[in-house]
Design a protein around this motif. Structure first.
Motif, PDB file in Angstrom:
ATOM      1  N   MET A  15       0.827  -1.203   0.000  1.00 28.00           N
ATOM      2  CA  MET A  15       0.000   0.000   0.000  1.00 28.00           C
ATOM      3  C   MET A  15       0.865   1.259   0.000  1.00 28.00           C
ATOM      4  N   THR A  16       1.974   1.211   0.751  1.00 33.79           N
ATOM      5  CA  THR A  16       2.865   2.372   0.823  1.00 33.79           C
ATOM      6  C   THR A  16       3.445   2.702  -0.544  1.00 33.79           C
ATOM      7  N   SER A  17       3.868   1.663  -1.265  1.00 34.24           N
ATOM      8  CA  SER A  17       4.431   1.867  -2.603  1.00 34.24           C
ATOM      9  C   SER A  17       3.372   2.356  -3.572  1.00 34.24           C
ATOM     10  N   ILE A  18       2.157   1.813  -3.467  1.00 34.29           N
ATOM     11  CA  ILE A  18       1.062   2.238  -4.337  1.00 34.29           C
ATOM     12  C   ILE A  18       0.772   3.721  -4.118  1.00 34.29           C
ATOM     13  N   ASN A  19       0.717   4.133  -2.848  1.00 42.64           N
ATOM     14  CA  ASN A  19       0.457   5.534  -2.523  1.00 42.64           C
ATOM     15  C   ASN A  19       1.540   6.443  -3.106  1.00 42.64           C
ATOM     16  N   LYS A  20       2.784   6.010  -3.005  1.00 51.08           N
ATOM     17  CA  LYS A  20       3.907   6.806  -3.521  1.00 51.08           C
ATOM     18  C   LYS A  20       3.837   6.920  -5.041  1.00 51.08           C
ATOM     19  N   ILE A  21       3.518   5.810  -5.710  1.00 50.63           N
ATOM     20  CA  ILE A  21       3.426   5.818  -7.169  1.00 50.63           C
ATOM     21  C   ILE A  21       2.297   6.731  -7.638  1.00 50.63           C
ATOM     22  N   LEU A  22       1.135   6.602  -7.004  1.00 49.68           N
ATOM     23  CA  LEU A  22      -0.037   7.361  -7.436  1.00 49.68           C
ATOM     24  C   LEU A  22       0.140   8.857  -7.233  1.00 49.68           C
ATOM     25  N   HIS A  23       0.625   9.246  -6.057  1.00 48.09           N
ATOM     26  CA  HIS A  23       0.624  10.663  -5.709  1.00 48.09           C
ATOM     27  C   HIS A  23       1.941  11.382  -6.007  1.00 48.09           C
ATOM     28  N   GLU A  24       3.073  10.676  -5.939  1.00 47.08           N
ATOM     29  CA  GLU A  24       4.355  11.339  -6.181  1.00 47.08           C
ATOM     30  C   GLU A  24       4.818  11.184  -7.631  1.00 47.08           C
ATOM     31  N   HIS A  25       4.567  10.021  -8.226  1.00 47.98           N
ATOM     32  CA  HIS A  25       5.068   9.779  -9.581  1.00 47.98           C
ATOM     33  C   HIS A  25       4.019  10.041 -10.666  1.00 47.98           C
TER      34      HIS A  25
END
Length: 287
Positions: free
Chosen positions: A101-111
């Protein structure tokens, strides 16, 4: 200088090459570094590794999920998933790509710089020409009524018909979709449902609600109903407060509103129309 794990491993390797036993190596480290020294089991394990021919004191790469999955391949995979289904949830992405979930959140919002928002309800999808016509009409009315400061605005009454449906509306969560930063906000055209419903006409003025008139079940609006039931009730409510009050009616271009019968009724009752009627005025729900 504070020693780290690799420093201690180097000392253990040095003692191994010196020919010290495991216990002798441990005792020496313990006497020099006391509670900061590695445990006997650590010394034993590294002696075993060196005995098998290992000479590296660095951690070996381990099989399984990498420390970070925020890599171009995963970013592109997430992008394609939400393009295919804008309603996709975190858990569905996690199940499809096997990332946290942490990686998904980073991909969606930061990348990808996406955010999940609700669609707005709109009555119709309009062409650019239709939108321009509505803007022009609004500017004309603003000028005619002096930006709303004219006393005539107290005589304007507006109304329209709408279906009231007997069903559970879609929740906000069900309506949310992923939207990329450079894309327009999503909208949803209001659709009818083949379920129990009731048509009503609602009218209001600058001071609030005037009247709500219901049709019989599943009937459509026609000139007969509009001029014999609906408008007489609305006009009656308005003139309860002031018998000879001037009435300026604002309604759209529905056939029942522009028919010869309706025009004759309005002329007979001395009801004015608020200029050219080009758009529906009934408010729609915005999620």
């Amino acid at each position: 200088m504070e020693l780290n794990r690799e420093h201690f491993r180097a000392i253990i390797f040095h003692n191994f090459r010196r020919g010290l036993s495991r216990q002798e190596c441990f005792d020496e480290l313990n006497s020099l570094y006391s509670d900061k020294a590695p445990s006997y089991s650590t010394v034993k394990n590294w002696y075993n590794e060196f005995n098998r021919g290992r000479y590296s004191i660095q951690d070996e790469s381990r099989a399984g999920r990498p420390k970070s999955v925020v890599v171009p391949e995963k970013i592109n995979a997430v992008r394609e998933l939400i393009k295919q289904d804008r309603h996709m949830t975190y858990r569905e992405i996690e199940a499809s790509l096997d990332i946290s979930m942490t990686s998904i959140n980073k991909i969606l919002h930061e990348h990808l710089s996406v955010k999940k928002i609700c669609s707005r309800w709109i009555p119709h999808n309009l062409t650019n020409a239709q939108k321009k016509a509505r803007v022009d009409w609004c500017k004309e009315m603003l000028e005619k009524y002096i930006q709303g400061t004219s006393k005539a605005v107290y005589n304007i009454y507006t109304g329209d018909e709408s279906w009231i449906y007997a069903y559970e509306p879609e929740t906000k969560q069900q309506s949310t979709v992923w939207v990329f930063q450079d894309k327009a906000k999503p909208t949803k055209v209001v659709r009818g449902r083949s379920t129990s419903k009731q048509m009503i006409a609602c009218f209001f003025g600058i001071n609030g609600h005037v009247a709500t008139v219901a049709l019989e079940q599943r009937r459509t609006v026609n000139s007969e109903w509009y001029t014999t039931i609906c408008l007489p009730e609305v006009i009656g409510e308005i003139r309860k407060k002031q018998k000879n009050r001037r009435i300026i009616l604002h309604h759209d271009n529905a056939s029942s509103h522009t028919s010869t019968q309706t025009k004759a009724f309005l002329t007979e009752r001395k009801i004015e129309l608020m200029g050219m009627q080009i758009h529906s005025v009934m408010p729609y729900a915005v999620e």
